[in-house]
Design a protein around this motif. Structure first.
Motif, short mmCIF file in Angstrom:
data_model
loop_
_atom_site.label_atom_id
_atom_site.label_comp_id
_atom_site.label_asym_id
_atom_site.label_seq_id
_atom_site.Cartn_x
_atom_site.Cartn_y
_atom_site.Cartn_z
N GLU A 139 0.48 4.52 2.88
CA GLU A 139 1.24 5.76 2.88
C GLU A 139 2.69 5.55 2.43
O GLU A 139 3.26 6.38 1.71
CB GLU A 139 1.23 6.39 4.27
CG GLU A 139 -0.14 6.80 4.77
CD GLU A 139 -0.93 5.65 5.36
OE1 GLU A 139 -2.08 5.86 5.76
OE2 GLU A 139 -0.40 4.51 5.42
N ARG A 140 3.30 4.46 2.86
CA ARG A 140 4.73 4.27 2.64
C ARG A 140 5.06 3.48 1.38
O ARG A 140 6.10 3.72 0.75
CB ARG A 140 5.34 3.54 3.85
CG ARG A 140 5.28 4.32 5.14
CD ARG A 140 5.67 3.48 6.34
NE ARG A 140 7.04 2.98 6.25
CZ ARG A 140 7.56 2.11 7.12
NH1 ARG A 140 6.83 1.63 8.11
NH2 ARG A 140 8.81 1.70 6.97
N PHE A 141 4.20 2.52 1.00
CA PHE A 141 4.62 1.56 -0.01
C PHE A 141 3.69 1.39 -1.21
O PHE A 141 4.14 0.95 -2.27
CB PHE A 141 4.80 0.18 0.62
CG PHE A 141 5.80 0.13 1.73
CD1 PHE A 141 7.12 0.51 1.52
CD2 PHE A 141 5.43 -0.28 3.01
CE1 PHE A 141 8.05 0.46 2.54
CE2 PHE A 141 6.35 -0.33 4.04
CZ PHE A 141 7.66 0.05 3.80
N LEU A 142 2.40 1.69 -1.08
CA LEU A 142 1.44 1.29 -2.12
C LEU A 142 1.81 1.85 -3.48
O LEU A 142 1.85 1.10 -4.48
CB LEU A 142 0.03 1.73 -1.73
CG LEU A 142 -1.05 1.40 -2.77
CD1 LEU A 142 -1.12 -0.09 -3.03
CD2 LEU A 142 -2.41 1.93 -2.31
N ALA A 143 2.07 3.13 -3.58
CA ALA A 143 2.37 3.74 -4.88
C ALA A 143 3.61 3.09 -5.50
O ALA A 143 3.66 2.83 -6.71
CB ALA A 143 2.57 5.24 -4.73
N ARG A 144 4.62 2.83 -4.68
CA ARG A 144 5.85 2.23 -5.20
C ARG A 144 5.61 0.80 -5.67
O ARG A 144 6.10 0.40 -6.73
CB ARG A 144 6.93 2.25 -4.12
CG ARG A 144 8.26 1.71 -4.60
CD ARG A 144 9.30 1.74 -3.51
NE ARG A 144 10.50 1.03 -3.91
CZ ARG A 144 11.45 0.64 -3.08
NH1 ARG A 144 11.34 0.90 -1.79
NH2 ARG A 144 12.50 0.00 -3.52
N VAL A 145 4.84 0.03 -4.90
CA VAL A 145 4.55 -1.35 -5.30
C VAL A 145 3.78 -1.38 -6.60
O VAL A 145 4.06 -2.19 -7.50
CB VAL A 145 3.77 -2.08 -4.18
CG1 VAL A 145 3.24 -3.42 -4.67
CG2 VAL A 145 4.66 -2.29 -2.96
N GLU A 146 2.80 -0.49 -6.75
CA GLU A 146 2.04 -0.45 -7.99
C GLU A 146 2.92 -0.09 -9.18
O GLU A 146 2.75 -0.63 -10.28
CB GLU A 146 0.88 0.54 -7.85
CG GLU A 146 -0.21 0.03 -6.91
CD GLU A 146 -1.33 1.03 -6.72
OE1 GLU A 146 -1.07 2.25 -6.91
OE2 GLU A 146 -2.45 0.60 -6.39
N ARG A 147 3.88 0.82 -8.96
CA ARG A 147 4.82 1.16 -10.05
C ARG A 147 5.68 -0.04 -10.42
O ARG A 147 5.98 -0.25 -11.60
CB ARG A 147 5.70 2.34 -9.62
CG ARG A 147 5.00 3.69 -9.64
CD ARG A 147 6.01 4.84 -9.61
NE ARG A 147 6.84 4.81 -8.41
CZ ARG A 147 6.52 5.41 -7.27
NH1 ARG A 147 5.38 6.07 -7.16
NH2 ARG A 147 7.34 5.37 -6.23
N ASP A 150 3.60 -2.26 -12.55
CA ASP A 150 3.35 -1.67 -13.87
C ASP A 150 4.58 -1.73 -14.78
O ASP A 150 4.45 -1.90 -15.99
CB ASP A 150 2.91 -0.22 -13.72
CG ASP A 150 1.50 -0.09 -13.17
OD1 ASP A 150 0.73 -1.06 -13.29
OD2 ASP A 150 1.17 0.99 -12.64
N SER A 151 5.76 -1.58 -14.19
CA SER A 151 6.97 -1.45 -15.00
C SER A 151 7.80 -2.74 -15.09
O SER A 151 8.82 -2.75 -15.78
CB SER A 151 7.85 -0.33 -14.44
OG SER A 151 8.25 -0.62 -13.11
N GLY A 211 0.45 -10.22 -19.90
CA GLY A 211 0.76 -9.06 -19.08
C GLY A 211 0.42 -9.22 -17.62
O GLY A 211 0.58 -8.29 -16.83
N ALA A 212 -0.03 -10.41 -17.22
CA ALA A 212 -0.33 -10.67 -15.81
C ALA A 212 0.97 -10.76 -15.02
O ALA A 212 2.07 -10.79 -15.58
CB ALA A 212 -1.13 -11.96 -15.68
#
Length: 277
Positions: A139-147, A150-151, A211-212
């Motif tokens: 809820e708190r971190f997953l989306a941000r960590v994935e971004r 990715d970036s 890209g790894a």
């Protein structure tokens, strides 16, 4: 004794806390013979220490080349797998992640200082699956960590640190049960030498060709007595222990050490309850 890292000065809750570092600060070293420590673990605990997924060798080779360049070496090993050859030359554990099936997954991992997990626990798993046990991570971190993954640019190296308290000076702790079973045997007056600050210094960087992403983990262990010789950091540790968020305390199993830490703090002039607000 001086603590190399004191992340409890900055945070006592879960935090991503990634900060850029200079390329020459990537690998901290501090160990004369990493292979002397790691090779016996690989021999005796192969499934805990090493794992690789099919198709990961190109990214492994690129990661190994980065380690080779950082160490000023050539030809880390004539035999594959490349990431394992690189890991035997550095103090850090090395974790390779590649984007597969639309998510970042661990495709190769070398562990010599695991904090309560094994290579088999993470190999092939996604960031979400690995961090599932961390309360509130999705809820708190997953989306941000994935971004962040990715970036992440190849010219940027990021660092974060975390901390916990344990009752073992051993870096190799894939299973916490034997260590924790010994807690009742520790006398309160022995807490300064029996308990240890376990700090993980982690880095993340992107591999430009494949890209790894390469994730490194360097574990540092210091007895609590090191804090007694550093009053400002002792005070910071006391504040962090008392103010640590409930989820953080539960996940890190800090309540197991409350009485011992309280005794240590009282013995060194920090007399407030460890659970005070």
């Amino acid at each position: 004794m001086t603590l190399r890292h004191a992340p409890f000065e900055e945070s006592w809750d879960f935090s991503i806390g990634l900060k850029p570092i200079a390329p020459d600060a990537w690998l901290e070293g501090g160990e004369n013979d990493p292979a002397g420590r790691k090779a016996p673990l690989l021999r005796d605990h192969p499934q805990v220490v090493w794992g690789e997924a099919e198709g990961s060798r190109p990214a492994q080779a690129e990661a190994a080349a980065l380690v080779e360049a950082a160490l000023g070496l050539q030809g880390l090993a004539a035999e594959p797998p490349p990431l394992l050859a690189a890991a035997l030359r550095v103090s850090d554990d090395l974790v390779l992640l590649e984007r597969r099936d639309g998510v970042w997954r661990v495709t190769a991992v070398s562990l010599s200082a695991p904090t309560f997990f094994a290579a088999t626990d993470v190999l092939g798993r996604s960031l979400a699956e690995i961090h599932g046990p961390v309360t509130g991570f999705s809820e708190r971190f997953l989306a941000r960590v994935e971004r962040i993954f990715d970036s992440l640019r190849p010219d940027l190296i990021l660092q974060r640190r975390n901390w916990s308290v344990v009752n073992s000076p051993e870096p190799f702790t894939p299973d916490p049960a034997p260590m924790r079973a010994k807690i009742p045997q520790i006398a309160p007056e022995a807490a300064a030498e029996a308990l240890f600050l376990r700090v993980e210094r982690q880095t993340l960087r992107r591999l430009p060709q494949t890209g790894a992403a390469l994730f490194t983990i360097r574990v540092w262990l210091d007895p609590l007595s090191a804090l007694a010789a550093d009053p400002p950091r002792l005070a910071a540790f006391a504040r962090a222990w008392r103010a640590a968020a409930a989820d953080f305390r539960a996940y890190k199993r800090l309540p197991l050490y409350d009485e011992l830490v309280a005794s240590f703090l009282r013995a060194h002039g920090e007399s407030h309850s460890v659970n005070a607000g």
